[in-house]
Design a protein around this motif. Structure first.
Motif: not given
Length: 427
Positions: A4-5, A8, A351-352, A373, A375
């Protein structure tokens, strides 16, 4: 598991793009006046705004070059090439000698404005530190010490600026007073403050100030700030009261917001919906202690996960850190570190948290991280390296933690500033 980076980072980039001077400034600029355009800019996006103003007046309107002058004072590393408007790179978050000189030159140029001139003031967050003009009787070193004490106190930016405005010759409406002979004073601002209060953006150099010396003294007492006797005397001197609405300086002054945190958060929310997420929009004006806000958001994420929902939790605003340790970091990194401690057993949450100006706390270098970030890779790195997030939180040392895990967000100077963007993805 899906990485997901990239998504994000796309949220962060969308928030920045929605507030960049290259796209938002030109439509709001005034026609050329009879005389000169005197451009005075401050903050992390000041040089980019100045360059955009040059393109508008010199290229689009074909204004004679000698009719455009100005000074843009910005953070070290945030300068861009300009043709007519001089760029000064200065200290942030702690002011330096370059900011002192830049502010003095800015006041002098404002005072030269005549009845045919447009005084164009371009503001972004960071202007409070960039424009440093201590009140009479206060030394530069004493003003620096006040800034450092405020930064460590945990005070929100609005309260910090109340104190700054009453120890300054440029903030709290005083720049408008210096340029009162201009045909018009037009301020175009990019907001970096909760609720977009004009008097708080760069400490309101061209607008009336609703706060008082008594308010400033109360904040010094509230946070038990150790300040020099000269500072205490200045906060008791009626001559240092900021400019109020009936001041003649505002007769021809106009103020407009051209970008605000809500616009940038909306851009991120739109992207989340396009990516198929249910969105929880917590607003663009969040304030509070970073680790406490992170705990609230972690609970929301865990609740959504338990319910089997695919959710993006988004928020803006500006969090604070009460510094008790000796480490490195800023509110966004501390928020992310607190999340990492609370979500370490949840590989399907990422999350970021990042500051849209490209720097989160730090030492004032353009290479300072904007945030971090987290994860599943973060959680695996924590385990492999035997990192204990709470120990780093206790020392306010989020930067060192995320250097070890490789999770720092480092976009470099973005040339704008609309506060923070935080996204938690629950898959």
């Amino acid at each position: 598991m899906t990485d997901r980076r990239p998504l994000l980072r796309a949220f962060y980039d969308a928030a920045v793009a929605a507030a960049h001077p290259n796209t938002i400034l030109a439509p709001r600029l005034r026609p050329a006046p009879k005389g000169r355009v005197i451009c005075l800019a401050a903050g992390k996006g000041a040089a980019a705004m100045a360059a955009a103003a040059e393109r508008h007046y010199l290229d689009t309107l074909e204004l004679a070059p000698e009719r455009l002058v100005g000074i843009a004072t910005t953070r070290h590393g945030y300068g861009v090439p300009t043709r007519r408007i001089r760029v000064v790179e200065a200290g942030h978050p702690v002011p330096d000698e370059a900011g002192l000189k830049g502010a003095a030159d800015t006041l002098a140029l404002a005072s030269e404005a005549g009845p045919d001139d447009l005084l164009l003031v371009l503001l972004t967050g960071g202007g409070s530190a960039n424009w440093i003009a201590p009140s009479d009787g206060i030394s530069f070193a004493q003003k620096q010490a006040v800034n450092k004490a405020l930064l460590r106190s945990g005070a929100p930016i609005g309260e910090m600026n109340v104190v700054r405005k009453h120890l300054s010759r440029i903030k709290g409406g005083r720049l408008a007073r210096a340029g009162k002979n201009a045909a018009e004073i037009v301020t175009l601002a990019i907001s970096d403050v909760p609720h977009d209060d004009p008097s708080a953006i760069a400490s309101g150099p061209t607008v009336p100030d609703p706060t008082t010396l008594a308010d400033a003294r109360a904040i010094v007492a509230k946070y038990k700030l150790a300040v020099d006797d000269a500072v205490r005397r200045a906060l008791e001197d009626p001559r240092n009261e900021s400019c109020k609405p009936d001041d003649a300086a505002f007769a021809r002054a106009r103020f407009e917001l051209i970008a605000r945190p809500r616009q940038s958060l909306d851009a991120a929310v739109k992207l989340a919906k396009e990516a198929g997420y249910e969105t929880i929009d917590l607003g663009a004006d969040l304030e509070g202690e970073a680790r406490e806000v992170a705990a609230d958001h972690a609970r929301l994420a865990l609740q959504a996960r338990a319910q089997g929902r695919r959710v993006a939790i988004l928020s803006g605003g500006e969090l604070t850190v009460t510094v008790r340790g000796q480490g490195r970091g800023g509110p966004n990194q501390e928020y992310a570190l607190a999340l990492a401690a609370l979500l370490k057993d949840t590989p399907d949450i990422a999350a970021l948290a990042g500051d849209t100006d490209g720097a989160d706390g730090g030492a004032g270098h353009p290479t300072d991280p904007a945030g971090a970030l987290i994860d599943a890779a973060t959680f695996a790195g924590m385990k492999a390296l035997a990192l204990q997030p709470q120990a780093y939180l206790d020392n306010n040392d989020a930067t060192t933690f995320f250097e070890a895990t490789g999770d720092l967000l480092q976009p470099g100077p973005t040339l704008t500033n609309v506060n923070d963007i935080r996204v938690i993805l629950v898959d």
